[in-house]
Design an enzyme around this catalytic site. Structure first.
Site, PDB file in Angstrom:
ATOM      1  N   ASN A 110       0.835  -1.201   0.000  1.00 32.29           N
ATOM      2  CA  ASN A 110       0.000   0.000   0.000  1.00 32.29           C
ATOM      3  C   ASN A 110       0.869   1.250   0.000  1.00 32.29           C
ATOM      4  O   ASN A 110       2.074   1.191   0.236  1.00 32.29           O
ATOM      5  CB  ASN A 110      -0.933  -0.008   1.212  1.00 32.29           C
ATOM      6  CG  ASN A 110      -2.256  -0.687   0.875  1.00 32.29           C
ATOM      7  OD1 ASN A 110      -2.673  -0.693  -0.278  1.00 32.29           O
ATOM      8  ND2 ASN A 110      -2.909  -1.241   1.885  1.00 32.29           N
ATOM      9  N   LYS A 192      -6.276   5.025  -4.600  1.00 30.52           N
ATOM     10  CA  LYS A 192      -6.328   3.995  -3.548  1.00 30.52           C
ATOM     11  C   LYS A 192      -5.917   4.605  -2.204  1.00 30.52           C
ATOM     12  O   LYS A 192      -6.482   4.279  -1.156  1.00 30.52           O
ATOM     13  CB  LYS A 192      -5.428   2.815  -3.900  1.00 30.52           C
ATOM     14  CG  LYS A 192      -5.349   1.833  -2.739  1.00 30.52           C
ATOM     15  CD  LYS A 192      -5.339   0.407  -3.093  1.00 30.52           C
ATOM     16  CE  LYS A 192      -5.694  -0.417  -1.868  1.00 30.52           C
ATOM     17  NZ  LYS A 192      -4.922  -1.617  -1.728  1.00 30.52           N
ATOM     18  N   SER A 261      -6.489  -3.316   7.580  1.00 31.88           N
ATOM     19  CA  SER A 261      -5.219  -3.890   8.025  1.00 31.88           C
ATOM     20  C   SER A 261      -4.508  -3.004   9.049  1.00 31.88           C
ATOM     21  O   SER A 261      -3.790  -3.508   9.922  1.00 31.88           O
ATOM     22  CB  SER A 261      -4.302  -4.187   6.834  1.00 31.88           C
ATOM     23  OG  SER A 261      -3.851  -2.998   6.255  1.00 31.88           O
TER      24      SER A 261
HETATM   25  N1  LIG Z   1      -4.434  -8.161   2.921  1.00 37.12           N
HETATM   26  C1  LIG Z   1      -5.103  -7.393   2.094  1.00 37.12           C
HETATM   27  O1  LIG Z   1      -6.316  -7.604   1.918  1.00 37.12           O
HETATM   28  C2  LIG Z   1      -4.413  -6.283   1.335  1.00 37.12           C
HETATM   29  C3  LIG Z   1      -5.103  -5.685   0.279  1.00 37.12           C
HETATM   30  C4  LIG Z   1      -4.472  -4.709  -0.470  1.00 37.12           C
HETATM   31  C5  LIG Z   1      -3.181  -4.316  -0.152  1.00 37.12           C
HETATM   32  N2  LIG Z   1      -2.526  -4.904   0.899  1.00 37.12           N
HETATM   33  C6  LIG Z   1      -1.152  -4.460   1.150  1.00 37.12           C
HETATM   34  O2  LIG Z   1      -0.282  -5.509   0.758  1.00 37.12           O
HETATM   35  C7  LIG Z   1       0.906  -5.526   1.574  1.00 37.12           C
HETATM   36  C8  LIG Z   1       1.039  -6.895   2.221  1.00 37.12           C
HETATM   37  O3  LIG Z   1      -0.058  -7.031   3.133  1.00 37.12           O
HETATM   38  P1  LIG Z   1      -0.543  -8.417   3.727  1.00 37.12           P
HETATM   39  O4  LIG Z   1      -1.947  -8.217   4.172  1.00 37.12           O
HETATM   40  O5  LIG Z   1      -0.235  -9.534   2.816  1.00 37.12           O
HETATM   41  O6  LIG Z   1       0.395  -8.526   5.017  1.00 37.12           O
HETATM   42  P2  LIG Z   1       0.634  -9.819   5.930  1.00 37.12           P
HETATM   43  O7  LIG Z   1      -0.494 -10.763   5.811  1.00 37.12           O
HETATM   44  O8  LIG Z   1       1.009  -9.276   7.268  1.00 37.12           O
HETATM   45  O9  LIG Z   1       1.890 -10.511   5.265  1.00 37.12           O
HETATM   46  C9  LIG Z   1       3.170  -9.957   5.266  1.00 37.12           C
HETATM   47  C10 LIG Z   1       4.128 -11.108   5.291  1.00 37.12           C
HETATM   48  O10 LIG Z   1       5.457 -10.584   5.194  1.00 37.12           O
HETATM   49  C11 LIG Z   1       6.255 -11.384   6.020  1.00 37.12           C
HETATM   50  N3  LIG Z   1       7.543 -10.722   6.281  1.00 37.12           N
HETATM   51  C12 LIG Z   1       7.794  -9.618   7.012  1.00 37.12           C
HETATM   52  N4  LIG Z   1       9.115  -9.353   7.004  1.00 37.12           N
HETATM   53  C13 LIG Z   1       9.693 -10.312   6.263  1.00 37.12           C
HETATM   54  C14 LIG Z   1      11.033 -10.595   5.900  1.00 37.12           C
HETATM   55  N5  LIG Z   1      12.042  -9.825   6.316  1.00 37.12           N
HETATM   56  N6  LIG Z   1      11.296 -11.677   5.136  1.00 37.12           N
HETATM   57  C15 LIG Z   1      10.273 -12.468   4.713  1.00 37.12           C
HETATM   58  N7  LIG Z   1       8.977 -12.260   5.029  1.00 37.12           N
HETATM   59  C16 LIG Z   1       8.703 -11.190   5.799  1.00 37.12           C
HETATM   60  C17 LIG Z   1       5.411 -11.594   7.240  1.00 37.12           C
HETATM   61  O11 LIG Z   1       5.957 -12.626   8.007  1.00 37.12           O
HETATM   62  P3  LIG Z   1       5.334 -13.109   9.418  1.00 37.12           P
HETATM   63  O12 LIG Z   1       4.310 -14.127   9.020  1.00 37.12           O
HETATM   64  O13 LIG Z   1       6.509 -13.668  10.121  1.00 37.12           O
HETATM   65  O14 LIG Z   1       4.721 -11.911  10.062  1.00 37.12           O
HETATM   66  C18 LIG Z   1       4.082 -11.913   6.593  1.00 37.12           C
HETATM   67  O15 LIG Z   1       4.006 -13.284   6.267  1.00 37.12           O
HETATM   68  C19 LIG Z   1       0.703  -4.381   2.576  1.00 37.12           C
HETATM   69  O16 LIG Z   1       1.313  -3.207   2.114  1.00 37.12           O
HETATM   70  C20 LIG Z   1      -0.809  -4.205   2.619  1.00 37.12           C
HETATM   71  O17 LIG Z   1      -1.193  -2.916   3.021  1.00 37.12           O
HETATM   72  C21 LIG Z   1      -3.109  -5.873   1.637  1.00 37.12           C
END
Ligand SMILES: NC(=O)c1ccc[n+]([C@@H]2O[C@H](COP(=O)([O-])OP(=O)(O)OC[C@H]3O[C@@H](n4cnc5c(N)ncnc54)[C@H](OP(=O)(O)O)[C@@H]3O)[C@@H](O)[C@H]2O)c1
Length: 308
Positions: A110, A192, A261
């Site tokens: 994001n 967005k 989130s």
């Molecule tokens: N989820 C949605 O519906 C959505 C929709 C649109 C946009 N987004 C955006 O997309 C992005 C990702 O969001 P998300 O919802 O997928 O987040 P998430 O579910 O928290 O996933 C992030 C992942 O990154 C991992 N991570 C963090 N540091 C790392 C590292 N150094 N090496 C490897 N893995 C690492 C985390 O590991 P751990 O499991 O150990 O924490 C987690 O598995 C964000 O910017 C969010 O705002 C999300």
């Protein structure tokens, strides 16, 4: 066939992995910061897009090489970064190893500063900024160690025009993703961000999206978005005067118990993407001489509340 590394297999990274796997022609590497026994992506209620011929399976077990140490990684053809924005520095540790052959890096996060966040690690022309829309959430591992990601809608991936962008879109051809280049990515990104700007209110108030249905809170949401529109225009985005009302109407149509989130991160005691979502409006506003009192206050209050 491409060898694709997904850095951060959370909600978005997991859905990306399932889509790439459904293409049937890629080799997947999941780069994690902790061990993962099994990852399953569920797509319970997604209809088939009428222009797509493939089948969407309701549940997919991800078949991938799983790495937890950057130095174990080999050069790949593509890197997809799907960590939260605040984990960019940790994600970047993987790039030295994965990008040894000059792989482009798609950043699915994001905010509007995808390139800036990784510019000190990767040449800017190899960074593909991606605006991702996809309601998805991850569940904690069950007793058997299986982690599940629930995908509740089609994944939309929008990238600016360019050579690497076309390559990125090609990775998803024949899959259920709505991946495309757009001529005016800046507008897509700031549009967005307008939506995300108002999302700070549920995180501040610790109440789900329904809290924006109240008149007074709705008015604050309009102020947050108006500031984002003004700053976005100064940054080159084309945003109409109707955007604030459109954003508020979208929140009011959404499920009143939905948790964004930022709010979910606060509830879980994790860091939050406040700088990527509202801080950037304040910072870019200062640069262009545009006052952003509502966003400044939201950032200051959220940071103060979580600093305790
Ligand atoms: N989820 C949605 O519906 C959505 C929709 C649109 C946009 N987004 C955006 O997309 C992005 C990702 O969001 P998300 O919802 O997928 O987040 P998430 O579910 O928290 O996933 C992030 C992942 O990154 C991992 N991570 C963090 N540091 C790392 C590292 N150094 N090496 C490897 N893995 C690492 C985390 O590991 P751990 O499991 O150990 O924490 C987690 O598995 C964000 O910017 C969010 O705002 C999300």
């Amino acid at each position: 066939m491409a060898r694709v590394a997904v850095v951060g297999a959370g909600a978005i990274g997991g859905v990306v992995a399932s889509l790439l796997q459904s293409a049937g022609r890629h080799e997947l590497v999941l780069c994690m910061r902790r061990p993962l026994k099994e990852l399953v992506v569920e797509t319970p209620a997604i209809g088939l897009r009428s222009d797509m011929q493939h089948e969407i399976r309701p549940e997919m077990r991800i078949e991938a090489t799983i790495l937890t140490q950057p130095e174990e990684a080999q050069p790949v053809d593509w890197v997809v970064v799907a960590t939260k924005a605040y984990d960019a520095a940790g994600a970047a540790l993987w790039l030295e190893w994965l990008c040894g052959g000059g792989a482009p890096v798609a950043v699915l996060q994001n905010g509007v500063e995808h390139r800036e966040r990784f510019a000190s690690y990767v040449a800017p022309e190899r960074i593909v900024p991606v605006i991702v829309d996809c309601p998805a959430e991850r569940r904690p591992a069950d007793d058997a160690g299986v982690e599940r990601i629930i995908q509740r809608g089609t994944m939309s991936l929008k990238v600016p025009e360019g050579t690497h962008s076309r390559g990125f879109v090609e990775l998803f051809s024949g899959t259920a993703a709505d991946a495309a280049t757009v001529p005016d990515w800046t507008t897509v990104a700031w549009r967005k961000l307008c939506h995300n700007a108002a999302g700070v209110l549920p995180a501040l108030l610790l109440q789900p999206a329904g809290v924006l249905r109240g008149e007074a809170v709705g008015d604050v949401a309009l102020d947050l978005v108006r500031e984002c529109v003004a700053v976005g225009r100064a940054m080159g985005a084309t945003l109409s005067d109707a955007v604030p009302e459109e954003v508020l109407a979208a929140y009011r149509r959404s499920a009143p118990d939905s948790v964004n989130s930022l709010h979910a991160d606060r509830l879980a005691g994790r860091p939050m993407e406040i700088d990527a979502r509202n801080g950037v409006i304040v910072r870019m506003g200062k640069k262009h001489g545009i006052p952003t009192p509502a966003n400044s206050m939201a950032v200051a209050l959220l940071q103060a509340m979580t600093a305790r």
